[in-house]
Design a protein around this motif. Structure first.
Motif, mmCIF file in Angstrom:
data_model
loop_
_atom_site.group_PDB
_atom_site.id
_atom_site.type_symbol
_atom_site.label_atom_id
_atom_site.label_comp_id
_atom_site.label_asym_id
_atom_site.label_seq_id
_atom_site.Cartn_x
_atom_site.Cartn_y
_atom_site.Cartn_z
ATOM 1 N N UNK A 37 9.232 -1.730 6.101
ATOM 2 C CA UNK A 37 9.155 -0.864 4.919
ATOM 3 C C UNK A 37 8.169 -1.455 3.927
ATOM 4 N N UNK A 38 7.388 -0.593 3.284
ATOM 5 C CA UNK A 38 6.391 -1.046 2.309
ATOM 6 C C UNK A 38 7.040 -1.614 1.049
ATOM 7 N N UNK A 39 8.321 -1.279 0.834
ATOM 8 C CA UNK A 39 9.011 -1.807 -0.342
ATOM 9 C C UNK A 39 10.081 -2.830 0.048
ATOM 10 N N UNK A 40 9.878 -3.494 1.183
ATOM 11 C CA UNK A 40 10.785 -4.540 1.636
ATOM 12 C C UNK A 40 10.730 -5.716 0.664
ATOM 13 N N UNK A 41 11.823 -6.434 0.561
ATOM 14 C CA UNK A 41 11.837 -7.623 -0.287
ATOM 15 C C UNK A 41 10.790 -8.625 0.197
ATOM 16 N N UNK A 57 -7.567 -18.308 -8.673
ATOM 17 C CA UNK A 57 -9.000 -18.122 -8.479
ATOM 18 C C UNK A 57 -9.656 -17.398 -9.660
ATOM 19 N N UNK A 58 -8.860 -17.028 -10.679
ATOM 20 C CA UNK A 58 -9.408 -16.368 -11.856
ATOM 21 C C UNK A 58 -9.612 -14.877 -11.686
ATOM 22 N N UNK A 59 -9.031 -14.295 -10.645
ATOM 23 C CA UNK A 59 -9.098 -12.845 -10.426
ATOM 24 C C UNK A 59 -7.889 -12.223 -11.132
ATOM 25 N N UNK A 60 -8.023 -11.992 -12.436
ATOM 26 C CA UNK A 60 -6.903 -11.514 -13.239
ATOM 27 C C UNK A 60 -6.518 -10.078 -12.901
ATOM 28 N N UNK A 61 -7.479 -9.255 -12.550
ATOM 29 C CA UNK A 61 -7.181 -7.859 -12.188
ATOM 30 C C UNK A 61 -6.329 -7.818 -10.926
ATOM 31 N N UNK A 62 -6.752 -8.546 -9.897
ATOM 32 C CA UNK A 62 -5.980 -8.607 -8.653
ATOM 33 C C UNK A 62 -4.621 -9.239 -8.863
ATOM 34 N N UNK A 63 -4.574 -10.305 -9.664
ATOM 35 C CA UNK A 63 -3.310 -10.989 -9.936
ATOM 36 C C UNK A 63 -2.337 -10.067 -10.663
ATOM 37 N N UNK A 64 -2.837 -9.323 -11.639
ATOM 38 C CA UNK A 64 -1.990 -8.413 -12.405
ATOM 39 C C UNK A 64 -1.455 -7.287 -11.511
ATOM 40 N N UNK A 69 3.306 -4.972 -8.755
ATOM 41 C CA UNK A 69 3.930 -4.399 -7.555
ATOM 42 C C UNK A 69 5.069 -5.286 -7.063
ATOM 43 N N UNK A 70 4.842 -6.604 -7.079
ATOM 44 C CA UNK A 70 5.877 -7.541 -6.630
ATOM 45 C C UNK A 70 7.130 -7.422 -7.493
ATOM 46 N N UNK A 71 6.947 -7.381 -8.799
ATOM 47 C CA UNK A 71 8.091 -7.281 -9.714
ATOM 48 C C UNK A 71 8.851 -5.981 -9.473
ATOM 49 N N UNK A 72 8.134 -4.894 -9.282
ATOM 50 C CA UNK A 72 8.782 -3.601 -9.020
ATOM 51 C C UNK A 72 9.634 -3.682 -7.758
ATOM 52 N N UNK A 73 9.053 -4.175 -6.686
ATOM 53 C CA UNK A 73 9.777 -4.255 -5.410
ATOM 54 C C UNK A 73 10.954 -5.221 -5.518
ATOM 55 N N UNK A 74 10.719 -6.397 -6.048
ATOM 56 C CA UNK A 74 11.794 -7.388 -6.137
ATOM 57 C C UNK A 74 12.926 -6.896 -7.043
ATOM 58 N N UNK A 75 12.581 -6.182 -8.105
ATOM 59 C CA UNK A 75 13.610 -5.634 -8.998
ATOM 60 C C UNK A 75 14.475 -4.606 -8.281
ATOM 61 N N UNK A 76 13.839 -3.780 -7.458
ATOM 62 C CA UNK A 76 14.573 -2.734 -6.732
ATOM 63 C C UNK A 76 15.403 -3.302 -5.598
#
Length: 172
Positions: A37-41, A57-64, A69-76
């Protein structure tokens, strides 16, 4: 009790900070699992590792993007699939703080996932010992290979597998 891949993920995440390896280990485990599942823990944890890799690596856009997405999935999923031996009361405020730091484009700092299960911690320390990794050390920002692993790693096994898949697809 815990998948060996998860233990290895934690050893790298809280040990040598090889976030690319964290991603590889859990992605393979997730692909081999029945859920996919794409929303698997597991996907949430993969995205967390990817976010840490980008941030360092200083890629703030990618990191954000990946951390949101990680926070959303982990919260659910965290409540439904257990806490995976992590202290969720510490984890989510830590991730929120991390997101703010990324959005402010603050410099990368190592974080530790808060392992609260003593059995899991013992397994992680054992894995670190096997891999000759020091648990909860700070990221070595001078280690070019870990910091830029996606560019510097040996890709020949991946290329061979892709060629095999293309060949099989063409003959099928």
């Amino acid at each position: 009790m815990y998948p060996k891949e998860y233990i290895e993920f934690l050893a790298h995440f809280n040990g040598d900070r090889d976030y690319f390896e964290c991603h590889e280990i859990l992605e393979e485990f997730w692909k081999d699992s029945n859920e996919r599942e794409k929303d698997s823990i597991w996907v949430g944890l993969i995205l967390l590792a990817v976010s840490r890799y980008h941030h360092r690596r200083g890629n703030f856009i990618g990191a954000n993007r990946t951390l949101e997405k990680a926070i959303t999935i982990l919260s659910l999923k965290a409540g439904h699939q257990g806490n995976l031996g992590l202290d969720l009361g510490i984890l989510f405020p830590l991730l929120s703080k991390l997101l703010t730091q990324i959005q402010k484009e603050e410099r990368y700092q190592s974080i530790n996932l808060p392992v609260s299960d003593h059995i899991l911690l013992k397994a992680c320390l054992k894995k670190c010992n096997e891999l000759e990794i020091i648990w909860e050390q700070n990221s070595n920002l001078e280690d070019e290979y870990i910091v830029h692993k996606h560019k510097l790693r040996d890709r020949s096994p991946v290329i061979v597998e892709r060629m095999k898949a293309l060949k099989n697809k063409g003959s099928g």
